[in-house]
Design a protein around this motif. Structure first.
Motif, PDB file in Angstrom:
ATOM      1  N   MET B  83       0.715  -1.219  -0.177  1.00  0.00           N
ATOM      2  CA  MET B  83      -0.061   0.120   0.067  1.00  0.00           C
ATOM      3  C   MET B  83       0.899   1.093  -0.034  1.00  0.00           C
ATOM      4  SD  MET B  83      -2.872  -1.126   2.821  1.00  0.00           S
ATOM      5  CE  MET B  83      -3.785   0.513   2.955  1.00  0.00           C
ATOM      6  N   ALA B  84       1.985   1.149   0.678  1.00  0.00           N
ATOM      7  CA  ALA B  84       2.749   2.416   0.817  1.00  0.00           C
ATOM      8  C   ALA B  84       3.172   2.631  -0.570  1.00  0.00           C
ATOM      9  CB  ALA B  84       4.138   2.098   1.564  1.00  0.00           C
ATOM     10  N   GLU B  85       3.459   1.733  -1.456  1.00  0.00           N
ATOM     11  CA  GLU B  85       4.285   2.099  -2.790  1.00  0.00           C
ATOM     12  C   GLU B  85       3.135   2.703  -3.792  1.00  0.00           C
ATOM     13  OE1 GLU B  85       5.411  -1.771  -4.289  1.00  0.00           O
ATOM     14  OE2 GLU B  85       6.928  -1.873  -2.509  1.00  0.00           O
ATOM     15  N   GLN B  86       1.803   2.427  -3.399  1.00  0.00           N
ATOM     16  CA  GLN B  86       0.818   3.171  -4.437  1.00  0.00           C
ATOM     17  C   GLN B  86       0.625   4.633  -3.924  1.00  0.00           C
ATOM     18  OE1 GLN B  86      -2.525   0.595  -3.659  1.00  0.00           O
ATOM     19  NE2 GLN B  86      -1.125  -1.038  -4.260  1.00  0.00           N
ATOM     20  N   SER B  87       1.166   5.578  -4.347  1.00  0.00           N
ATOM     21  CA  SER B  87       0.799   7.246  -4.144  1.00  0.00           C
ATOM     22  C   SER B  87      -0.595   7.703  -4.495  1.00  0.00           C
ATOM     23  CB  SER B  87       2.005   7.999  -4.478  1.00  0.00           C
ATOM     24  OG  SER B  87       1.888   8.274  -5.730  1.00  0.00           O
ATOM     25  N   SER B  88      -1.023   8.396  -3.390  1.00  0.00           N
ATOM     26  CA  SER B  88      -2.301   9.131  -3.566  1.00  0.00           C
ATOM     27  C   SER B  88      -1.899  10.809  -3.547  1.00  0.00           C
ATOM     28  CB  SER B  88      -3.427   8.993  -2.631  1.00  0.00           C
ATOM     29  OG  SER B  88      -2.860   9.536  -1.560  1.00  0.00           O
ATOM     30  N   PRO B  89      -2.197  11.618  -4.977  1.00  0.00           N
ATOM     31  CA  PRO B  89      -1.686  12.976  -5.016  1.00  0.00           C
ATOM     32  C   PRO B  89      -2.195  13.796  -4.031  1.00  0.00           C
ATOM     33  CG  PRO B  89      -3.178  12.253  -6.697  1.00  0.00           C
ATOM     34  CD  PRO B  89      -3.091  10.989  -5.821  1.00  0.00           C
ATOM     35  N   ARG B  90      -1.581  14.797  -3.605  1.00  0.00           N
ATOM     36  CA  ARG B  90      -1.913  15.844  -2.645  1.00  0.00           C
ATOM     37  C   ARG B  90      -2.664  16.816  -3.280  1.00  0.00           C
ATOM     38  NH1 ARG B  90       0.933  20.582  -2.437  1.00  0.00           N
ATOM     39  NH2 ARG B  90       3.043  20.494  -3.677  1.00  0.00           N
ATOM     40  N   SER B  91      -3.312  17.671  -2.690  1.00  0.00           N
ATOM     41  CA  SER B  91      -4.059  18.887  -3.507  1.00  0.00           C
ATOM     42  C   SER B  91      -3.175  20.043  -2.975  1.00  0.00           C
ATOM     43  CB  SER B  91      -5.361  19.109  -2.594  1.00  0.00           C
ATOM     44  OG  SER B  91      -6.127  17.945  -2.681  1.00  0.00           O
ATOM     45  N   ASP B  92      -3.426  21.185  -4.268  1.00  0.00           N
ATOM     46  CA  ASP B  92      -2.823  22.297  -3.940  1.00  0.00           C
ATOM     47  C   ASP B  92      -3.833  23.572  -4.003  1.00  0.00           C
ATOM     48  OD1 ASP B  92      -1.244  24.528  -3.698  1.00  0.00           O
ATOM     49  OD2 ASP B  92       0.161  23.806  -5.489  1.00  0.00           O
ATOM     50  N   THR B  93      -4.223  24.061  -3.247  1.00  0.00           N
ATOM     51  CA  THR B  93      -5.387  25.003  -3.226  1.00  0.00           C
ATOM     52  C   THR B  93      -4.995  26.337  -3.023  1.00  0.00           C
ATOM     53  OG1 THR B  93      -5.825  24.832  -1.000  1.00  0.00           O
ATOM     54  CG2 THR B  93      -7.020  23.241  -2.188  1.00  0.00           C
ATOM     55  N   GLY B  94      -3.768  26.518  -2.805  1.00  0.00           N
ATOM     56  CA  GLY B  94      -3.302  27.960  -2.601  1.00  0.00           C
ATOM     57  C   GLY B  94      -3.089  28.402  -1.204  1.00  0.00           C
ATOM     58  N   SER B  95      -3.598  27.693  -0.487  1.00  0.00           N
ATOM     59  CA  SER B  95      -3.573  28.201   0.739  1.00  0.00           C
ATOM     60  C   SER B  95      -3.340  27.008   2.125  1.00  0.00           C
ATOM     61  CB  SER B  95      -4.991  29.118   1.406  1.00  0.00           C
ATOM     62  OG  SER B  95      -6.058  28.050   1.688  1.00  0.00           O
ATOM     63  N   LEU B  96      -2.826  27.326   3.114  1.00  0.00           N
ATOM     64  CA  LEU B  96      -2.772  26.286   4.131  1.00  0.00           C
ATOM     65  C   LEU B  96      -3.935  25.516   4.510  1.00  0.00           C
ATOM     66  CD1 LEU B  96      -0.662  24.728   5.689  1.00  0.00           C
ATOM     67  CD2 LEU B  96      -1.019  26.411   7.662  1.00  0.00           C
ATOM     68  N   ALA B  97      -4.866  26.556   4.858  1.00  0.00           N
ATOM     69  CA  ALA B  97      -6.162  25.992   5.431  1.00  0.00           C
ATOM     70  C   ALA B  97      -6.857  25.010   4.339  1.00  0.00           C
ATOM     71  CB  ALA B  97      -6.954  27.465   5.619  1.00  0.00           C
ATOM     72  N   GLY B  98      -6.732  25.566   2.910  1.00  0.00           N
ATOM     73  CA  GLY B  98      -7.412  24.796   2.105  1.00  0.00           C
ATOM     74  C   GLY B  98      -6.562  23.432   1.910  1.00  0.00           C
ATOM     75  N   ASP B  99      -5.208  23.603   1.947  1.00  0.00           N
ATOM     76  CA  ASP B  99      -4.578  22.197   1.607  1.00  0.00           C
ATOM     77  C   ASP B  99      -5.017  21.312   2.851  1.00  0.00           C
ATOM     78  OD1 ASP B  99      -3.587  23.280  -0.679  1.00  0.00           O
ATOM     79  OD2 ASP B  99      -1.616  23.713   0.173  1.00  0.00           O
ATOM     80  N   LEU B 100      -4.936  21.622   4.151  1.00  0.00           N
ATOM     81  CA  LEU B 100      -5.020  20.866   5.067  1.00  0.00           C
ATOM     82  C   LEU B 100      -6.403  20.212   5.110  1.00  0.00           C
ATOM     83  CD1 LEU B 100      -2.941  22.681   7.966  1.00  0.00           C
ATOM     84  CD2 LEU B 100      -2.356  20.679   6.319  1.00  0.00           C
ATOM     85  N   LEU B 101      -7.353  21.292   4.890  1.00  0.00           N
ATOM     86  CA  LEU B 101      -8.965  20.951   4.934  1.00  0.00           C
ATOM     87  C   LEU B 101      -9.107  19.550   3.735  1.00  0.00           C
ATOM     88  CD1 LEU B 101     -11.505  21.116   5.491  1.00  0.00           C
ATOM     89  CD2 LEU B 101     -11.823  22.784   4.000  1.00  0.00           C
ATOM     90  N   ALA B 102      -8.423  20.002   2.591  1.00  0.00           N
ATOM     91  CA  ALA B 102      -8.318  18.814   1.600  1.00  0.00           C
ATOM     92  C   ALA B 102      -7.625  17.448   2.196  1.00  0.00           C
ATOM     93  CB  ALA B 102      -7.586  19.283   0.227  1.00  0.00           C
ATOM     94  N   ASN B 103      -6.664  17.663   2.798  1.00  0.00           N
ATOM     95  CA  ASN B 103      -6.024  16.393   3.432  1.00  0.00           C
ATOM     96  C   ASN B 103      -7.001  15.673   4.534  1.00  0.00           C
ATOM     97  OD1 ASN B 103      -4.154  15.400   5.844  1.00  0.00           O
ATOM     98  ND2 ASN B 103      -3.474  14.632   4.039  1.00  0.00           N
TER      99      ASN B 103
END
Lengths: 211, 211
Positions: B83-103
């Motif tokens: 499972m560790a080998e399969q990566s899931s792409p992160r989001s990039d919303t332009g703000s920390l709050a947005g990125d952490l919320l996506a996570n």
DNA sequence: CGACTAACGGCACCATGGTCCCGTTAGTCA
DNA sequence: TGACTAACGGGACCATGGTGCCGTTAGTCG
């Protein structure tokens, strides 16, 4: 199959000492079984747990253990119910940061302690595989959180925190990161406790725990 | 006892496809076994897991499963490595709050999903009872955290966060409270994800994640 | 393309945890 | 204080998960 009163333990969570005969022996047997369960969980772990072994340690009959609790998770759920009844007093240092730090250190010491740590790992594992155990674990934390939430009320009254702060969430926020480290088997030292407390304090001050 | 090369699987963690013969069948067998393990964990849970049943599901020999992985935790550890080998792409919303919320939402959806949630519960339970599995779980999270930590670096560069902020700790802080709820079997809805993200954001802004 | 052997698969066997039966012990209540 | 019965305990029995043996399959390499 003739079902005697004897055979009725299978109704969901493990029951407390039977209503009709709460007296001496039943209570003694339960106490011995729970202590033995604790020891066995600590020494051999959840995976290799054997109810016959627990009976031996407790000096009671194997049949009794199977009859009263039926399964390992049910026994652990009962152990948790017992643990929830024993309260550990909170600290009162006069400041939110101090109180949360004291709480964090308490959790850190518990999870790090050889016996308690092993016990908690086993209990958490059981809770993850059995809903009744999870329910018992929830009740256990409810009790612990209720003990500590006055810290937050006091901080609100002192003006340290905004009104409407969710006290229970603040307390939970202190231990959450420590439990997260426990899951992955990482070490948990006082530094981590300090970070956890400082983080929760900062977030609470910033008003992050208002609904 | 004559020990053939055949019998050497017992050295700690489950091994990857053997060095000397990495080809087709071995890899196919491993893949089938891991998929079957996933299904079995989801359907019957960790407690009632049976290696013979996994072999049946995978269409491979029971002996093969016992020989290659030896124990349930070893099999799960290997599943985690996969499972560790399969990566899931992160989001990039332009703000920390947005990125952490996506996570946070990603974690929330994963833990809430019927299959994934059950799988994670089983895996966490296994990690709590076996150090090799815990190690594999740690590696899994290392991979996930590495994927997301650039969010924090970007936030530092934008001036949203103080320099020296521990990126990995910020990412962990988002999921820790959600996992804590998973332990006790409480429901985890988008609201909780939003709280988790908001809290981590607030604490990070306040400089709580600098060593 | 054929010999070599790592790795797989079927099956019989065995150990051990869990169930059942029935006699015994000890709280409870008149 | 004695009858009543809930709850306990011993031990035989049984199901099932895990092991060992050995023949078979299929990558690998000259």
């Amino acid at each position: 199959m003739v079902v005697g009163v004897d055979d009725m333990a299978a109704d969901g969570a493990a029951r407390l000492p039977a209503a009709s005969r709460p007296g001496g022996r039943t209570a003694r047997v339960r106490a011995a079984a729970l202590r033995a369960t604790e020891d066995a969980l600590i020494e051999v772990g959840l995976a290799r747990l054997d109810l016959a072994d627990i009976a031996r340690r407790a000096g009671i009959g194997k049949t009794t253990v199977y009859r009263r609790w039926r399964t390992v998770p049910a026994l652990i759920a009962d152990l948790l119910a017992d643990m929830a009844e024993q309260s550990s007093p909170r600290s009162d240092t006069g400041s939110l940061a101090g109180d949360l730090l004291a709480n964090a250190h308490l959790v850190q010491r518990t999870l790090t302690d050889a016996r308690q740590g092993a016990l908690f790992r086993a209990i958490l594992a059981a809770a993850l595989t059995d809903t009744d155990t999870a329910e018992a674990l929830r009740r256990f934390y409810e009790a612990r959180i209720s003990e500590w939430e006055p810290c937050v009320y006091a901080a609100v009254e002192r003006g340290e925190l905004p009104a409407g702060t969710d006290a229970r969430e603040v307390i939970r926020a202190v231990s959450a990161p420590l439990y997260h480290r426990l899951l992955t088997g990482e070490d948990i030292d006082p530094t981590h406790a300090e970070h956890a407390a400082a983080t929760a304090t900062a977030a609470a001050r910033a008003g992050a725990y208002r609904p």
